[in-house]
Design a protein around this motif. Structure first.
Motif, PDB file in Angstrom:
ATOM      1  N   THR A 165       0.810  -1.238   0.000  1.00 41.33           N
ATOM      2  CA  THR A 165       0.000   0.000   0.000  1.00 41.33           C
ATOM      3  C   THR A 165       0.830   1.270   0.000  1.00 41.33           C
ATOM      4  N   SER A 166       2.158   1.196  -0.109  1.00 39.65           N
ATOM      5  CA  SER A 166       2.995   2.384   0.141  1.00 39.65           C
ATOM      6  C   SER A 166       3.043   3.367  -1.023  1.00 39.65           C
ATOM      7  N   GLY A 167       2.367   3.077  -2.144  1.00 43.43           N
ATOM      8  CA  GLY A 167       2.339   4.024  -3.256  1.00 43.43           C
ATOM      9  C   GLY A 167       1.202   5.017  -3.106  1.00 43.43           C
ATOM     10  N   SER A 168       0.072   4.747  -3.789  1.00 46.61           N
ATOM     11  CA  SER A 168      -1.095   5.624  -3.662  1.00 46.61           C
ATOM     12  C   SER A 168      -2.236   4.969  -2.899  1.00 46.61           C
ATOM     13  N   THR A 169      -2.158   3.650  -2.678  1.00 44.20           N
ATOM     14  CA  THR A 169      -3.256   2.955  -1.993  1.00 44.20           C
ATOM     15  C   THR A 169      -3.450   3.458  -0.575  1.00 44.20           C
ATOM     16  N   TRP A 170      -2.353   3.677   0.140  1.00 48.89           N
ATOM     17  CA  TRP A 170      -2.457   3.942   1.579  1.00 48.89           C
ATOM     18  C   TRP A 170      -3.186   5.239   1.895  1.00 48.89           C
ATOM     19  N   HIS A 171      -3.083   6.246   1.008  1.00 47.23           N
ATOM     20  CA  HIS A 171      -3.717   7.535   1.305  1.00 47.23           C
ATOM     21  C   HIS A 171      -5.050   7.727   0.590  1.00 47.23           C
ATOM     22  N   ALA A 172      -5.555   6.671  -0.055  1.00 42.73           N
ATOM     23  CA  ALA A 172      -6.823   6.791  -0.775  1.00 42.73           C
ATOM     24  C   ALA A 172      -7.982   7.009   0.193  1.00 42.73           C
ATOM     25  N   ALA A 173      -9.024   7.657  -0.316  1.00 40.86           N
ATOM     26  CA  ALA A 173     -10.217   7.874   0.501  1.00 40.86           C
ATOM     27  C   ALA A 173     -11.033   6.598   0.666  1.00 40.86           C
ATOM     28  N   GLY A 174     -10.784   5.596  -0.182  1.00 42.21           N
ATOM     29  CA  GLY A 174     -11.437   4.301  -0.028  1.00 42.21           C
ATOM     30  C   GLY A 174     -12.875   4.242  -0.504  1.00 42.21           C
ATOM     31  N   GLY A 175     -13.297   5.219  -1.299  1.00 36.80           N
ATOM     32  CA  GLY A 175     -14.680   5.221  -1.769  1.00 36.80           C
ATOM     33  C   GLY A 175     -14.960   4.088  -2.740  1.00 36.80           C
ATOM     34  N   VAL A 176     -16.183   3.561  -2.683  1.00 37.56           N
ATOM     35  CA  VAL A 176     -16.605   2.475  -3.563  1.00 37.56           C
ATOM     36  C   VAL A 176     -17.930   2.868  -4.204  1.00 37.56           C
ATOM     37  N   THR A 177     -17.980   2.798  -5.521  1.00 36.48           N
ATOM     38  CA  THR A 177     -19.200   3.101  -6.251  1.00 36.48           C
ATOM     39  C   THR A 177     -19.348   2.122  -7.396  1.00 36.48           C
ATOM     40  N   THR A 178     -20.574   1.904  -7.849  1.00 38.53           N
ATOM     41  CA  THR A 178     -20.821   1.068  -9.016  1.00 38.53           C
ATOM     42  C   THR A 178     -21.114   1.910 -10.255  1.00 38.53           C
ATOM     43  N   LEU A 179     -20.993   3.218 -10.140  1.00 36.69           N
ATOM     44  CA  LEU A 179     -21.302   4.119 -11.259  1.00 36.69           C
ATOM     45  C   LEU A 179     -20.166   4.146 -12.259  1.00 36.69           C
ATOM     46  N   ASN A 180     -20.471   3.840 -13.520  1.00 38.57           N
ATOM     47  CA  ASN A 180     -19.501   3.959 -14.604  1.00 38.57           C
ATOM     48  C   ASN A 180     -20.274   4.103 -15.910  1.00 38.57           C
ATOM     49  N   SER A 181     -19.688   4.819 -16.856  1.00 44.47           N
ATOM     50  CA  SER A 181     -20.378   5.031 -18.130  1.00 44.47           C
ATOM     51  C   SER A 181     -20.488   3.749 -18.946  1.00 44.47           C
ATOM     52  N   ASP A 182     -19.641   2.751 -18.660  1.00 44.12           N
ATOM     53  CA  ASP A 182     -19.683   1.480 -19.365  1.00 44.12           C
ATOM     54  C   ASP A 182     -20.375   0.447 -18.479  1.00 44.12           C
ATOM     55  N   ALA A 183     -21.385  -0.231 -19.023  1.00 40.36           N
ATOM     56  CA  ALA A 183     -22.190  -1.155 -18.219  1.00 40.36           C
ATOM     57  C   ALA A 183     -21.357  -2.312 -17.684  1.00 40.36           C
ATOM     58  N   ASN A 184     -20.422  -2.822 -18.483  1.00 37.14           N
ATOM     59  CA  ASN A 184     -19.630  -3.948 -18.017  1.00 37.14           C
ATOM     60  C   ASN A 184     -18.659  -3.552 -16.915  1.00 37.14           C
ATOM     61  N   VAL A 185     -18.133  -2.341 -16.987  1.00 35.27           N
ATOM     62  CA  VAL A 185     -17.288  -1.865 -15.892  1.00 35.27           C
ATOM     63  C   VAL A 185     -18.134  -1.691 -14.627  1.00 35.27           C
ATOM     64  N   SER A 186     -19.374  -1.227 -14.777  1.00 32.57           N
ATOM     65  CA  SER A 186     -20.280  -1.141 -13.624  1.00 32.57           C
ATOM     66  C   SER A 186     -20.471  -2.506 -12.984  1.00 32.57           C
ATOM     67  N   ARG A 187     -20.629  -3.533 -13.809  1.00 33.24           N
ATOM     68  CA  ARG A 187     -20.776  -4.890 -13.269  1.00 33.24           C
ATOM     69  C   ARG A 187     -19.538  -5.300 -12.473  1.00 33.24           C
ATOM     70  N   LEU A 188     -18.372  -5.002 -13.002  1.00 36.12           N
ATOM     71  CA  LEU A 188     -17.139  -5.364 -12.305  1.00 36.12           C
ATOM     72  C   LEU A 188     -16.996  -4.568 -11.005  1.00 36.12           C
ATOM     73  N   GLN A 189     -17.476  -3.335 -11.005  1.00 38.79           N
ATOM     74  CA  GLN A 189     -17.441  -2.551  -9.771  1.00 38.79           C
ATOM     75  C   GLN A 189     -18.412  -3.124  -8.737  1.00 38.79           C
ATOM     76  N   LYS A 190     -19.558  -3.594  -9.196  1.00 34.41           N
ATOM     77  CA  LYS A 190     -20.497  -4.256  -8.288  1.00 34.41           C
ATOM     78  C   LYS A 190     -19.859  -5.524  -7.715  1.00 34.41           C
ATOM     79  N   TYR A 191     -19.186  -6.277  -8.568  1.00 34.92           N
ATOM     80  CA  TYR A 191     -18.482  -7.472  -8.096  1.00 34.92           C
ATOM     81  C   TYR A 191     -17.451  -7.103  -7.032  1.00 34.92           C
ATOM     82  N   THR A 192     -16.714  -6.016  -7.266  1.00 33.86           N
ATOM     83  CA  THR A 192     -15.693  -5.584  -6.308  1.00 33.86           C
ATOM     84  C   THR A 192     -16.310  -5.296  -4.948  1.00 33.86           C
ATOM     85  N   PHE A 193     -17.408  -4.569  -4.951  1.00 33.66           N
ATOM     86  CA  PHE A 193     -18.034  -4.219  -3.668  1.00 33.66           C
ATOM     87  C   PHE A 193     -18.532  -5.466  -2.938  1.00 33.66           C
TER      88      PHE A 193
END
Length: 805
Positions: free
Chosen positions: A40-68
């Motif tokens: 996590t020592s690059g940019s991960t450690w200071h991220a705000a950690g937000g999670v959303t399923t919103l994306n302009s591409d439907a398949n990316v939205s699906r993958l974001q839902k899977y992530t959550f």
């Protein structure tokens, strides 16, 4: 440390550990992750950690839902917390356009089976007490999303991967990557060398440096990004639950609760690139100096829209770098010419997308297929045009536009015009408004004399509507000219060309002087391309396809392993051209061609070389408008002369310019689908209707044949259809939900107003049993459920007589 591994993942941020976990989960237990410092020592450690399923591409939205959803699974299998705050999301709108966007997202969410609700501002205020209602007109609530703890998530991925046999080497720096002649890679580190079959670049801030080790210049750049955490906000005290994560488009603000205070971040207009050329080796677990003056305008709006946050002090300021690609989506997948090397970088939304990227990439590596269409994340959407200077310009533009909606009829203008053909200035003088396709300028529509070529961004019918209508009518009644240089072109030559093409394409390969529609499938029988093949000689072929997919298809050709007697070359920059379409097209060609273009001598789908006016050309009898048509290809040095000759010869025949918007209208009147919009690697030949071009019985065992035969045996579950829509207010954009008796049954892929038939048209997929002619459905278009009737036969010239006349 191991000396051999099946795969080495470089980079210990959230994306790297997700890829490691998913590879182990899919059965590749002999995998290792190498991180030059702490996880996590690059940019991960200071991220705000937000999670959303919103994306302009439907398949990316699906993958974001899977992530959550995956975070709960990680907690279950490891017994470790991911710090999940499942509080959903609110998106606030202040303008008509933003409200239309929320209505579109709500329609898409119904298709994706994601829980959303359009709510009044008063209800948004109830769910987030910090909102100042007077600034907003409406809101969208979505159930999926929230935020997580970056450190805990990374540790959970790591624990889950280790439990499956994966290993993690911290404080181990990769110093070189060397391709091994017999296959695979030597991953050279400061603690020894690992011989690996596969290498994954999940380098995050150092992705460019890892790419350079294998000769790549990746289009990725880090931007400074601020968020602040406030002192405790009295209005939050005593609430039964946290306020909902909130996005304010006009304020360019995202906001969530952090303890009893507020975390508030922005994508400021006065943005700043970090380390534009080289990422410092010793930058780890560090932040950048505060620069609140630079984000002051956005903070001022944020404190106005959420006044309680502005009445307390700032407890902490975070300014850290994270990476973007030019369009803000990740760079994922294999790279042509580098077998066993994979990208998983430029992931600016790692906690929304990291799990989905790990899933798709692990499938891609293990099964030669990501399992679904991931073209929106595929690094092959960029070509040589994505130079460092282009990347710097477009990344900053995208950063500034992060919360400023990009409307369907709006163009991003930075670093443009960039790639131009010789006729660009001539078309501009004719009133062209241009789009960019794979970096190449192409005409979208033409303004008549006295009208400025511009339009107001909108989700509804724009001020270009009457001008596009005029172009469509010119094509249907006289003859139109369209520059086709933005199409992708490939030359395949050599003694073994026919045999290789027979294996790569599912169609019957045409004989000299003929061309064919050419579906290209993967092993799962999914559509990888909808192209045309023209046979110029037994050992020479011209393939034409979608311009944006040039690198995508060149990589696919490479993966099909052309033998030594086959040569595949992109002709995208060496062939330019025009399409002539309309009933007067032959009369125009008769004045210029040095060969007989009568219907008897030059039939539909014929191809030949000859002179057109002064210019040597390749001429094909085909088109995408449903009219008598020709496509004429010349090298760039002849394009201006050809253009002048065509204009002179067509002056008294009603010759008019038309652009991409007119094509969208004309093709749908013919029930034609378009690759990437309607035909993608999610769909099969039977579903798309491309099965009529598949030669199931040909001798060659083409890629995807077994899957295509299996589908033909049982029939497709869904079908591509065109629908006539009763929509007086707007035409579809894409991925709106299709309904039957109020229940979601399908989705839209593209649409336009059919200017000749005078009807709004939508293309999409519905269950086979609902695909019959006359089936009555509905489409949710910007909040209105509009009647949609399937038309199995094209509304214009259903028998194709005009094409063949």
């Amino acid at each position: 440390m191991k000396t051999h591994a099946r795969a080495v993942v470089i980079g210990g941020g959230v994306v790297g550990v997700s890829v490691l976990y998913h590879l182990a989960k899919i059965g590749w237990t002999d995998v290792v992750l190498v991180e030059k410092n702490e996880l996590t020592s690059g940019s991960t450690w200071h991220a705000a950690g937000g999670v959303t399923t919103l994306n302009s591409d439907a398949n990316v939205s699906r993958l974001q839902k899977y992530t959550f959803d995956l975070y709960r699974e990680l907690e279950r299998v490891t017994g470790q917390s991911c710090g999940i705050h499942h509080n959903g999301g609110i998106y606030l709108a202040t303008t008509d356009g933003q409200m239309d966007f929320l209505r579109l997202i709500h329609s898409r969410a119904r298709y994706l089976k994601m829980d959303t609700e359009l709510i009044p501002v008063s209800e948004a205020k109830r769910r987030n007490v910090l909102i100042e209602e007077s600034h907003f007109r409406g809101a969208l609530w979505r159930e999926d999303g929230g935020y997580v703890d970056p450190w805990l998530v990374t540790q959970a991925y790591t624990a889950a991967a280790k439990a499956l046999g994966a290993e993690v080497y911290r404080f181990t720096e990769v110093t070189a990557l060397r391709q091994v002649a017999e296959g695979g890679w030597d991953v050279v580190t400061d603690k020894g060398t690992i011989r690996a079959e596969h290498v994954v670049n999940a380098g995050g801030l150092w992705a460019r440096e890892v790419g350079r080790m294998v000769g790549l210049t990746l289009p990725v750049l880090a931007m400074e990004h601020h968020y602040i955490v406030t002192e405790p906000v009295p209005e939050l005290a005593g609430l039964e639950r946290e306020i909902i994560n909130t996005t304010d488009f006009s304020g360019e603000i995202y906001l969530r609760q952090e303890g009893q205070g507020v975390l508030l971040g922005t994508y400021e207009q006065d943005c700043k690139v970090w380390s534009p050329d080289v990422t410092p080796k010793d930058f780890h677990s560090q932040l950048l100096p505060d620069d609140l003056e630079r984000i002051a305008p956005e903070l001022e709006r944020g404190f106005k829209h959420f006044p309680a946050a502005g009445r307390v002090g700032i407890k902490k300021v975070i300014n850290g770098p994270f990476t973007f690609s030019p369009d803000g989506n990740p760079l994922v997948g294999p790279v042509k010419g580098l077998p066993g090397y994979w990208n998983a970088c430029a992931v600016m939304a790692g906690f929304s997308q990291g799990g989905g990227i790990g899933l798709a990439l692990s499938r891609w590596m293990a099964e030669n297929d990501p399992g679904q269409d991931v073209m929106a994340m595929d690094g092959a959407r960029y070509g040589l045009f994505a130079t460092p200077a282009y990347t710097r310009t477009k990344v900053q533009e995208n950063y500034r536009r992060r919360f400023r909606l990009l409307y369907p009829n709006e163009e991003m203008l930075d670093a443009r015009p960039f790639r131009r053909t010789p006729v660009y200035d001539r078309l501009k003088a004719k009133g062209a408004l241009f789009g960019a396709n794979f970096g190449l300028e192409n005409a979208l529509w033409f303004a008549p004399p006295g009208v400025e070529p511009k339009e107001e961004p909108t989700y509804r019918r724009s001020d270009a509507f009457p001008h596009v209508r005029a172009e469509c009518h010119a094509v249907r009644t006289a003859v139109g000219i369209y520059e086709t240089s933005n199409y992708a072109k490939y030359e395949v030559t050599g003694r073994g060309a026919r045999a290789w093409l027979d294996r790569v394409f599912a169609c019957r390969i045409p004989r000299p002087g003929r061309m064919a529609i050419a579906p290209m499938l993967n092993e799962r029988g999914r559509v990888m391309g909808d192209l045309s093949i023209a046979c110029l000689a037994e050992d020479r072929y011209l393939i034409v396809g979608s311009g944006f997919a040039e690198a995508f298809h060149m990589r696919w050709f490479w993966l099909q392993q052309p033998p030594d007697d086959v040569f595949v070359r992109s002709a995208c920059s060496t062939l330019t051209g025009f399409a002539l379409s309309g009933p007067n097209a032959r009369a125009l060609m008769e004045r210029l061609a040095d060969f007989d273009v009568s219907n008897e001598a030059f039939r539909f789908f014929a191809v030949r070389e000859g002179a057109v006016g002064l210019s040597p050309a390749i001429v094909q009898r085909c088109g995408f408008t449903g009219e008598l048509g020709y496509e004429i290809w010349v090298t760039p040095d002849f394009q201006l002369q050809l253009y002048e000759d065509l204009l002179d010869a067509g002056a008294d025949l009603g010759l008019a310019h038309y652009g991409g918007r007119a094509i969208s209208s004309l093709r749908l009147e013919k029930n034609y689908g378009s690759f990437n919009r309607d035909f993608r690697p999610d769909y099969t030949p039977g579903e798309t209707g491309l099965d009529r071009f598949v030669a199931y019985d040909k001798n060659a065992d083409f890629t995807g044949r077994a899957a295509a035969l299996a589908e033909r045996g049982k029939g497709p579950a869904k079908r591509f259809v065109v629908m006539v829509v009763d929509a007086p207010h707007a035409d579809v954009v894409g991925y709106e939900v299709v309904l039957k008796d109020g229940a979601p049954v399908g989705h839209v892929t593209s649409g336009a107003f059919g200017h000749w038939v005078g009807k709004s048209l939508a293309a999409g997929y519905v269950p086979t049993e609902l695909a019959g002619d006359g089936e009555v459905l509905a489409i949710d278009i910007l909040g209105q459920e509009c009647r949609a009737v399937v038309t199995a036969n094209a509304l214009y010239d259903p028998d194709g007589a005009r094409l063949r006349s």
